[in-house]
Design a protein around this motif. Structure first.
Motif, PDB file in Angstrom:
ATOM      1  N   ASP A 177      20.682 -18.530  25.407  1.00 14.56           N
ATOM      2  CA  ASP A 177      20.935 -18.558  23.968  1.00 14.56           C
ATOM      3  C   ASP A 177      19.664 -18.596  23.125  1.00 14.56           C
ATOM      4  O   ASP A 177      19.725 -18.830  21.906  1.00 14.56           O
ATOM      5  N   ILE A 178      18.491 -18.400  23.728  1.00 17.02           N
ATOM      6  CA  ILE A 178      17.250 -18.342  22.951  1.00 17.02           C
ATOM      7  C   ILE A 178      17.266 -17.084  22.081  1.00 17.02           C
ATOM      8  O   ILE A 178      17.611 -15.992  22.544  1.00 17.02           O
ATOM      9  N   VAL A 179      16.890 -17.242  20.806  1.00 18.59           N
ATOM     10  CA  VAL A 179      16.858 -16.094  19.886  1.00 18.59           C
ATOM     11  C   VAL A 179      15.473 -15.889  19.267  1.00 18.59           C
ATOM     12  O   VAL A 179      15.216 -14.822  18.695  1.00 18.59           O
ATOM     13  N   ALA A 180      14.590 -16.887  19.381  1.00 19.83           N
ATOM     14  CA  ALA A 180      13.287 -16.771  18.730  1.00 19.83           C
ATOM     15  C   ALA A 180      12.289 -17.730  19.351  1.00 19.83           C
ATOM     16  O   ALA A 180      12.653 -18.735  19.968  1.00 19.83           O
ATOM     17  N   VAL A 181      11.018 -17.402  19.169  1.00 18.75           N
ATOM     18  CA  VAL A 181       9.902 -18.267  19.551  1.00 18.75           C
ATOM     19  C   VAL A 181       9.079 -18.537  18.296  1.00 18.75           C
ATOM     20  O   VAL A 181       8.726 -17.599  17.569  1.00 18.75           O
ATOM     21  N   LEU A 182       8.793 -19.797  18.028  1.00 13.49           N
ATOM     22  CA  LEU A 182       7.942 -20.185  16.898  1.00 13.49           C
ATOM     23  C   LEU A 182       6.668 -20.808  17.443  1.00 13.49           C
ATOM     24  O   LEU A 182       6.721 -21.778  18.205  1.00 13.49           O
ATOM     25  N   ILE A 183       5.522 -20.249  17.048  1.00 14.50           N
ATOM     26  CA  ILE A 183       4.255 -20.713  17.614  1.00 14.50           C
ATOM     27  C   ILE A 183       3.117 -20.540  16.611  1.00 14.50           C
ATOM     28  O   ILE A 183       3.124 -19.608  15.800  1.00 14.50           O
ATOM     29  N   GLU A 184       2.153 -21.449  16.657  1.00 13.96           N
ATOM     30  CA  GLU A 184       0.905 -21.321  15.905  1.00 13.96           C
ATOM     31  C   GLU A 184      -0.125 -20.605  16.788  1.00 13.96           C
ATOM     32  O   GLU A 184      -0.389 -21.067  17.902  1.00 13.96           O
ATOM     33  N   PRO A 185      -0.720 -19.505  16.340  1.00  8.30           N
ATOM     34  CA  PRO A 185      -1.781 -18.875  17.125  1.00  8.30           C
ATOM     35  C   PRO A 185      -2.959 -19.809  17.383  1.00  8.30           C
ATOM     36  O   PRO A 185      -3.612 -19.714  18.421  1.00  8.30           O
ATOM     37  N   VAL A 186      -3.212 -20.698  16.437  1.00  6.22           N
ATOM     38  CA  VAL A 186      -4.172 -21.793  16.637  1.00  6.22           C
ATOM     39  C   VAL A 186      -3.480 -23.070  16.178  1.00  6.22           C
ATOM     40  O   VAL A 186      -3.074 -23.176  15.018  1.00  6.22           O
ATOM     41  N   GLN A 187      -3.327 -24.024  17.075  1.00  5.66           N
ATOM     42  CA  GLN A 187      -2.706 -25.295  16.699  1.00  5.66           C
ATOM     43  C   GLN A 187      -3.716 -26.129  15.915  1.00  5.66           C
ATOM     44  O   GLN A 187      -4.737 -26.558  16.462  1.00  5.66           O
ATOM     45  N   GLY A 188      -3.439 -26.340  14.637  1.00  4.23           N
ATOM     46  CA  GLY A 188      -4.362 -27.080  13.789  1.00  4.23           C
ATOM     47  C   GLY A 188      -4.210 -28.577  13.930  1.00  4.23           C
ATOM     48  O   GLY A 188      -5.110 -29.267  14.402  1.00  4.23           O
TER      49      GLY A 188
END
Length: 409
Positions: A177-188
């Motif tokens: 049921d995964i529909v998206a990935v949310l990620i920071e290219p650089v974790q601040g």
């Protein structure tokens, strides 16, 4: 003197109040000068009291501030077109902050999932992530201390280690049921942790294979800070959804959620909205920020200054017994220590007249303005080195302090 007791205790504030700024410098109520190495947490990339921004704010404020999104807003349409041209996106939704931009992205992901007949859509998020403090973005954030007391958090999120594509593949096999990935290219807020280019490229490929949305949070790492207009552009990928805020307004509140492809056309009138978002003043400021950044080639400047800052810190702190590593990309730099070092924020302010932050308890975070000159970057290196020196000399010293004082009125 004002009374802070009338304010909710939402912040652990330092005991200083700044009355004015110029470029990378600030002055407190006593006229003491400070060097700002965090730019309002990656916000004032064009410096404090930028004269062009100030002129635009004054002119637009005397012309038209607000009409509401019931009507067309020319400056909003201009800014949307320009951001889409810079990013490869197709549509923009404007709001007032990074958290609101991420809320819009999360709502798009759920709407996308329901359109695909997924009854309980899941969004994949990362360990060590930070996406905001609303209930939804707080759930996406990986920080138990910030979440404590606000339970129950929202369902619909799965968490995996950052920068680990095999972990994502394993979850993909187990969670249909995964529909998206949310990620920071650089974790601040996560300590300036840079995602590998190969990881982001593999994530893009996997999202294409699985029919997932790749959603990038560029709120802190975007707007030229890493040496490209947006951090993901170092890797050659294009996301489906991207969020931006902070430096887009150089201190004036504005955020945006950008999208392309199918998801860009999902929202219909009444499904999402904002009272203040995208008003003429905010969007004209955003356009002016883009004008200045393009004219002065500030992303390229950030790359050059970032190399100078990183190499200077590595030279100055080489062999330091407390330094675990120094990492970063462009003017987004973290110095990880082998101990809790939260006290360094106050010490840097008082002893070195330097503004820094500490993230994840043990990483000094530096986010200088993109308009710094070489001497100011070298000065940041010198003051950080002095702060971490066993002798901890004070800057600028008692004798020199008078030179940094101005008459108060």
């Amino acid at each position: 003197m004002t009374n802070p007791s009338y304010l909710m205790r939402a912040y652990a504030r330092q005991p200083v109040s700044f009355t004015r700024g110029s470029g990378a410098r600030l002055w407190d109520q006593q006229g003491v000068e400070y060097l700002d190495a965090i730019a309002g947490v990656a916000v004032t990339s064009l410096g404090h009291a930028n004269t062009e921004i100030a002129q635009v704010i004054a002119e637009q404020a005397s012309t038209l501030l607000h009409t509401s999104n019931v009507f067309r807003i020319d400056w909003q349409e201009q800014l949307g077109e320009r951001l889409c041209a810079l990013t490869g996106m197709e549509k923009a939704f404007f709001c007032n902050s990074g958290a609101e931009a991420n809320e819009a992205a999360l709502k798009l992901a759920r709407l996308y999932g329901h359109r695909k007949q997924v009854a309980q859509p899941q969004i994949l998020v990362m360990e060590n992530a930070f996406h905001g403090r609303t209930i939804a973005t707080l759930t996406a954030t990986d920080n138990p201390a910030k979440q404590q007391g606000f339970e129950p958090l929202l369902p619909g999120f799965l968490r995996v280690p950052f920068n680990d594509i095999d972990a994502v593949r394993r979850v993909a096999e187990q969670s249909p049921d995964i529909v998206a990935v949310l990620i920071e290219p650089v974790q601040g807020e996560g300590g300036i942790r840079v995602a590998d280019a190969a990881y982001l490229q593999a994530l893009r490929t996997l999202c294409d294979q699985q029919g997932w949305l790749l959603m990038l949070d560029e709120i802190q790492c975007g707007m030229g800070r890493t040496g490209a207009w947006f951090a993901h552009q170092h890797t050659g990928i294009v996301p489906d959804v991207m969020t931006v805020a902070k430096a887009l307004g150089n201190g004036f509140p504005i955020g945006a959620c950008l999208a392309r492809g199918e998801v860009a056309d999902l929202l219909s009138p009444g499904q999402h909205g904002t009272t203040f978002g995208g008003n003429p003043l905010a969007c004209r400021v955003g356009c002016t920020v883009l004008d200045i950044m393009a004219r002065d080639d500030l992303p390229k400047r950030a790359a050059t200054l970032g190399d100078r800052l990183l190499s200077g810190l590595r030279d100055a702190l080489s062999g330091h017994p407390e330094v675990v590593t120094i990492r970063g990309l462009g003017l987004m730099v973290g110095i990880e220590l082998n101990r809790d070092c939260k006290e360094l924020v106050g010490r840097a302010l008082n002893e070195q007249h330097l503004l820094i932050t500490v993230t994840r308890n043990s990483t000094i975070r530096l986010l200088p303005a993109l308009i710094c000159d070489d001497a100011q970057i070298d000065d940041i290196v010198a003051r950080v080195a002095a702060l971490l020196s066993p002798e901890a000399p004070t800057y600028p010293g008692t004798a020199a302090l008078a030179e940094h004082m101005e008459p108060t009125t």
